[in-house]
Design an enzyme around this catalytic site. Structure first.
Site, PDB file in Angstrom:
ATOM      1  N   HIS A 268       0.832  -1.160   0.207  1.00  0.00           N
ATOM      2  CA  HIS A 268       0.009   0.165   0.130  1.00  0.00           C
ATOM      3  C   HIS A 268       0.808   1.182   0.172  1.00  0.00           C
ATOM      4  O   HIS A 268       1.945   1.147   0.967  1.00  0.00           O
ATOM      5  CB  HIS A 268      -0.779  -0.003   1.075  1.00  0.00           C
ATOM      6  CG  HIS A 268      -1.911   0.843   1.255  1.00  0.00           C
ATOM      7  ND1 HIS A 268      -1.881   2.443   1.314  1.00  0.00           N
ATOM      8  CD2 HIS A 268      -3.264   0.699   1.011  1.00  0.00           C
ATOM      9  CE1 HIS A 268      -3.162   2.813   1.124  1.00  0.00           C
ATOM     10  NE2 HIS A 268      -4.040   1.843   0.947  1.00  0.00           N
TER      11      HIS A 268
ATOM     12  N   ARG B  34      -6.421  10.051  -0.279  1.00  0.00           N
ATOM     13  CA  ARG B  34      -6.059  10.459  -1.808  1.00  0.00           C
ATOM     14  C   ARG B  34      -7.350  10.648  -2.337  1.00  0.00           C
ATOM     15  O   ARG B  34      -7.506  11.538  -3.358  1.00  0.00           O
ATOM     16  CB  ARG B  34      -5.153   9.446  -2.294  1.00  0.00           C
ATOM     17  CG  ARG B  34      -3.549   9.808  -2.113  1.00  0.00           C
ATOM     18  CD  ARG B  34      -2.804   8.844  -2.539  1.00  0.00           C
ATOM     19  NE  ARG B  34      -2.903   7.328  -2.231  1.00  0.00           N
ATOM     20  CZ  ARG B  34      -3.230   6.276  -2.678  1.00  0.00           C
ATOM     21  NH1 ARG B  34      -2.948   6.432  -4.219  1.00  0.00           N
ATOM     22  NH2 ARG B  34      -3.400   5.082  -2.231  1.00  0.00           N
TER      23      ARG B  34
END
Length: 607
Positions: A239, A259
């Site tokens: 990740h 994000r």
């Protein structure tokens, strides 16, 4: 009077091992299908790793983007997986995830809402449309709460703080499982007509991971030892955003929702770097500059449609991870070895409302207010796309009566998983696998006979580390294993490192065979570690062997010595690992399952 080392016996039609989202959904489905179900979990019910999946569950509901559809979701999933996915699994997932999400809503899940009252959806990397139904940034927790309540109401027998160490088999397939209570150490035997593995991933093989202590490759190793195949184990997802400071929380997940809500990645010089790492063949899907990206974020925050394209930070996870790793390696990283993720340019109340867990996490653990300044983040081992090879329709393995669902299974995600697809994966295939396991169990007339030789062998294995003297410390072997995997089988790989890793794994296996622990069976964490460590050694070897075999870079697997994607050799090949007749691990390849003309047509525009 029973001895504390005499096993208890608890028979069931279907035994589900693992009580995360996949295990709970499978148990509910099997119970609804008329089977007597037992559900085993290593920790307490409700503490499964699914709660760490924070950003949302992917489903083409079309509430925010009316143009979304199962066909687009299928295409995104296949493109993200670099076409190594089992296409039937990707199709079923895209088709059925909306119904599974609405089902959760009917069972009480409190999703965030659009202004007109429908389930709200947010964007995530690799998804063409805002597709993730969410509960702030606590979606996994809400899912577990909802499924747990449903399972308890259904009367499913739950065995908490119980570890399974062996599956027993016969010529006709799986016959049950052997394990022990973690609190007392007493053995327990589960005769079962069908077994569902839903134990999650393998992250504890690495030093830096977002995974909890439970993720020790138990299901993968149990299935491998029982005769099942593992596929695509080289594809380990790092990740892009885990915490890098302070050291005590290094690797702790920073949800992709940051994000998804507009978070910007910058290096130590303040430069927004993701544009230069976008794949050329997909660059057209992303904003051309800061202004277009800002327009997209503004429209998102106001729940408005826009023609602006999404920011470059919403590239796929494998791509963003490699970008961050490269920035740090080339000297443009933050003081603690990461980069900066900044969402503080948005209104503070908006950030706190959309990302409450992230706000609290950084405030409490790093003394950082994400509404006023950036976070330091870096890649962390998060997910394994590979796993037990299963049939798309019902999750059965090549061992009759043995099923698998969720992260422990392989095929659905191909070479790289899109964010949010994990939660819908475990809902769709948890349900299908539970139905399949119950159907199998109901065809078995006689109670399963567990081979006493296999049971006695499993019980001897439990006792052996306590009886040895002068052997290895399991904690020392564990630290060395994690160091090998982190340094030699990480984000970037080369043949020399993989060869060295395999040699070191042989040595670590020999050391593990001599481990000893002090004390007795009761509340002995060192004793617990012995069995998890053995599983991690198995899956680590599978990862390293599969990575050495695949002489190309694809998805989450990056070879510096083979940097290109080789479609001619590897484009239609899955890696496979199985136990050979001599007991050693064998590695080979198999063709990707073919797709029909309808599905092939959906992908034509991307080839």
């Amino acid at each position: 009077m029973m001895s504390p080392t005499d096993p208890q016996t608890r028979p069931h039609d279907v035994l589900v091992i693992g009580a995360g989202g996949a295990g709970l959904r499978a148990a509910i489905a099997a119970r609804d299908a008329g089977a007597d179900v037992g559900l085993v979990c290593k920790s307490l019910l409700g503490k499964a790793h699914t709660v760490m999946a924070e950003g949302g569950v992917a489903a083409a509901l079309g509430h925010v983007a009316p143009d979304d559809s199962w066909q687009v979701h299928f295409r995104d999933t296949m493109v993200g997986g670099k076409y190594l996915n089992n296409p039937r699994m990707a199709q079923l997932h895209a088709l059925e995830s909306p119904a599974r999400v609405r089902e959760l809503e009917e069972w009480g899940a409190a999703f965030d809402r659009t202004r007109d009252g429908r389930i709200l959806q947010r964007p995530f990397g690799g998804h063409s449309h805002p597709r993730l139904a969410h509960v702030g940034d606590r979606t996994g927790l809400e899912m577990i709460r909802t499924l747990q309540d449903r399972a308890v109401a259904a009367g499913i027998q739950v065995y908490m703080e119980c570890t399974i160490t062996r599956l027993t088999t016969s010529s006709s397939g799986v016959t049950g499982a052997v394990g022990y209570w973690r609190t007392t150490g007493r053995p327990i035997v589960f005769p079962a007509k069908a077994v569902v593995l839903a134990t999650g991933g393998v992250g504890r093989a690495y030093t830096v991971t977002s995974n909890s202590w439970e993720y020790s490759g138990d299901g993968q190793a149990l299935a491998y030892d029982a005769g099942a195949e593992l596929i695509d184990m080289e594809f380990v997802q790092f990740h892009p955003t885990g915490m890098v400071w302070p050291p005590g929380v290094r690797g702790l997940l920073v949800t992709e929702a940051v994000r998804g809500e507009g978070g910007i990645l910058r290096n130590a010089s303040g430069k927004r770097f993701m544009w230069k790492y976008l794949p050329e063949e997909r660059r057209r899907e992303y904003a051309a500059d800061d202004q277009e990206a800002a327009t997209w974020v503004t429209a998102l925050s106001q729940s408005k449609q826009t023609d602006a394209r999404r920011p470059p930070e919403l590239s796929t996870r494998d791509n963003v991870s490699r970008a961050i790793y490269t920035e740090v390696k080339e000297g443009r990283g933050s003081p603690h070895g990461g980069v900066y993720l900044d969402i503080s340019y948005l209104p503070a109340d908006h950030v706190r409302r959309k990302l409450p867990s992230m706000y609290e996490q950084f405030k409490e653990l790093a003394d950082v207010d994400i509404t006023t300044g950036p976070m330091e983040v870096g890649p962390t081992t998060h997910y394994v796309m590979g796993g037990i090879k299963v049939d798309a329709e019902d999750g059965v393995t090549r061992v009759p009566g043995l099923f698998a669902a969720g992260e422990v299974s392989g095929g659905m995600h191909g070479a790289n998983r899109l964010g949010g697809n994990s939660l819908s994966d475990l809902l769709v295939f948890g349900a299908r696998t539970g139905v399949g396991a119950a159907a199998h169990a109901l065809t078995v007339d006689a109670d399963p006979h567990m081979d006493p030789v296999q049971v006695r062998g499993a019980l001897r294995d439990l006792e052996a580390p306590l009886e040895r003297r002068g052997g290895e410390d399991p904690y020392a072997v564990m630290r060395d294993l994690q160091a090998v995997m982190q340094e030699r089988v990480g984000i970037f790989r080369i043949d020399a490192d993989l060869d060295a890793a395999l040699l070191e794994l042989v040595d670590l296996r020999k050391r593990w065979e001599t481990v000893c622990v002090d004390g007795g069976r009761t509340f002995n964490p060192g004793w617990n570690l012995v069995f998890e460590l053995g599983n991690l050694l198995t899956v680590s070897e599978a990862i390293a062997r599969s990575a050495r075999q695949r002489t190309e870079s694809r998805g989450a697997h990056s070879r510096l010595d083979f940097p290109e994607t080789d479609d001619d050799v590897w484009g239609q090949r899955n890696s496979v690992v199985a136990k050979g007749d001599d007991g050693r691990m064998t590695t080979y390849t198999a063709p990707v399952i073919d797709m029909d003309d309808e599905l092939r047509g959906l992908l034509a525009a991307d080839h």
